[in-house]
Scaffold this motif. Structure first.
Motif, short mmCIF file in Angstrom:
data_model
loop_
_atom_site.label_atom_id
_atom_site.label_comp_id
_atom_site.label_asym_id
_atom_site.label_seq_id
_atom_site.Cartn_x
_atom_site.Cartn_y
_atom_site.Cartn_z
N ALA A 43 0.85 -1.19 0.00
CA ALA A 43 0.00 0.00 0.00
C ALA A 43 0.89 1.24 0.00
O ALA A 43 2.02 1.21 0.49
CB ALA A 43 -0.90 0.00 1.23
N PHE A 44 0.37 2.34 -0.54
CA PHE A 44 1.10 3.61 -0.59
C PHE A 44 0.32 4.67 0.16
O PHE A 44 -0.90 4.77 0.04
CB PHE A 44 1.31 4.07 -2.04
N VAL A 45 1.05 5.50 0.93
CA VAL A 45 0.46 6.61 1.67
C VAL A 45 1.28 7.87 1.37
O VAL A 45 2.51 7.84 1.44
CB VAL A 45 0.47 6.33 3.19
N GLU A 46 0.58 8.96 1.05
CA GLU A 46 1.23 10.26 0.83
C GLU A 46 1.28 11.01 2.15
O GLU A 46 0.24 11.34 2.73
CB GLU A 46 0.43 11.06 -0.21
N GLY A 47 2.49 11.26 2.64
CA GLY A 47 2.67 11.93 3.92
C GLY A 47 2.05 13.32 3.98
O GLY A 47 1.59 13.75 5.04
N ASP A 48 2.04 14.03 2.85
CA ASP A 48 1.45 15.37 2.84
C ASP A 48 -0.02 15.35 3.24
O ASP A 48 -0.54 16.34 3.76
CB ASP A 48 1.59 16.02 1.46
N ASP A 49 -0.69 14.23 3.02
CA ASP A 49 -2.12 14.13 3.36
C ASP A 49 -2.36 14.18 4.87
O ASP A 49 -3.50 14.35 5.30
CB ASP A 49 -2.72 12.83 2.79
N PHE A 50 -1.31 14.04 5.65
CA PHE A 50 -1.45 14.03 7.11
C PHE A 50 -1.19 15.40 7.74
O PHE A 50 -1.31 15.55 8.95
CB PHE A 50 -0.51 12.97 7.72
N HIS A 51 -0.84 16.37 6.91
CA HIS A 51 -0.63 17.72 7.43
C HIS A 51 -1.96 18.35 7.81
O HIS A 51 -2.93 18.27 7.03
CB HIS A 51 0.04 18.62 6.38
N ALA A 53 -4.61 21.40 8.15
CA ALA A 53 -4.89 22.50 7.22
C ALA A 53 -4.02 23.72 7.51
O ALA A 53 -3.59 24.42 6.58
CB ALA A 53 -6.37 22.87 7.29
N ALA A 54 -3.73 23.99 8.77
CA ALA A 54 -2.90 25.15 9.13
C ALA A 54 -1.50 25.02 8.54
O ALA A 54 -0.90 26.02 8.12
CB ALA A 54 -2.83 25.30 10.65
N ASN A 55 -0.94 23.82 8.49
CA ASN A 55 0.39 23.62 7.91
C ASN A 55 0.36 23.88 6.41
O ASN A 55 1.26 24.53 5.87
CB ASN A 55 0.89 22.19 8.15
N ASP A 66 8.01 24.81 11.34
CA ASP A 66 8.98 24.56 12.39
C ASP A 66 8.61 23.26 13.10
O ASP A 66 7.62 22.60 12.74
CB ASP A 66 9.07 25.74 13.36
N ASP A 67 9.37 22.88 14.10
CA ASP A 67 9.12 21.61 14.78
C ASP A 67 7.74 21.57 15.42
O ASP A 67 7.09 20.52 15.42
CB ASP A 67 10.20 21.35 15.84
N ALA A 68 7.28 22.69 15.97
CA ALA A 68 5.94 22.73 16.58
C ALA A 68 4.86 22.48 15.53
O ALA A 68 3.87 21.78 15.79
CB ALA A 68 5.70 24.06 17.28
N ASP A 69 5.04 23.04 14.32
CA ASP A 69 4.08 22.81 13.24
C ASP A 69 4.08 21.34 12.81
O ASP A 69 3.03 20.78 12.49
CB ASP A 69 4.45 23.65 11.99
N ARG A 70 5.25 20.76 12.81
CA ARG A 70 5.37 19.38 12.32
C ARG A 70 4.92 18.33 13.34
O ARG A 70 4.64 17.20 12.97
CB ARG A 70 6.82 19.11 11.91
#
Length: 188
Positions: A43-51, A53-55, A66-70
């Motif tokens: 299976a494939f997962v796109e990491g950007d999909d887990f951000h 909305a604020a990011n 920054d680290d707090a955002d991530r």
């Protein structure tokens, strides 16, 4: 395989791999991740999909995270990886994972089956690729901030560094060979 190998690690038996394809924006994480997922039947997962909305909004506006955002992004991504690891399901994840601390967090979630594939390239190539991309929230002006954050794979991290400018079939063959080599190794 130690010191830069992909594939099954010692002690994880027949556990299918969890592969994190990492690198700066423009390195080809999504394209390569999707291709390797097909090649290995995972299976494939796109990491950007887990951000959150604020990011996405922050990056779209041209501001680096920054680290707090991530932190919430890493938690959500780690939760997804943990579910696959616990279910003994293989997975390919495309995500930047630029810092060692980020990789350690997802590695803890993925356990011994987790391997990294780092797509390395230079700033100019990354900037060029991102500037030609359409429909993505990441502006080319943030590429430099990614290189400033980037901590390449260290020798003790389970993974393989690949040339992001190499032909896709060549990189897939290299990963396939690394996985086959590791599969041949006897377990503990």
């Amino acid at each position: 395989m130690t010191g830069g190998g992909a594939g099954r690690g010692e002690g994880d038996g027949e556990r299918p791999p969890i592969i994190v394809v990492l690198g700066v924006s423009g390195s080809g994480k999504t394209t390569f991740g999707q291709a390797i997922a097909v090649e290995l039947g995972l299976a494939f997962v796109e990491g950007d999909d887990f951000h959150p909305a604020a990011n996405i909004a922050k990056m779209t506006a041209g501001h680096a995270l920054d680290d707090a955002d991530r932190a919430p992004w890493l938690r959500a991504l780690s939760d997804r990886i943990r579910r696959s690891a616990e279910a003994r399901e293989g997975l390919v994840v495309a995500c930047s994972a630029l810092k060692r601390a980020y990789r350690d967090e997802v590695r803890e979630a993925g356990g011994p089956a987790l391997r990294y594939l780092y797509l390395a390239l230079d700033r100019a190539t990354a900037r060029d690729r991102v500037s030609r991309r359409t429909g993505h929230f990441m502006p080319a002006r943030l590429v430099d901030s990614q290189f400033e954050t980037l901590e390449p794979l260290e020798p003790d991290e389970p993974g393989l560094t690949l040339d992001a400018t190499a032909a896709l079939p060549a990189n897939i063959a290299r990963v396939r060979a690394a996985f086959e080599h590791c599969a041949e190794r006897p377990g503990p």
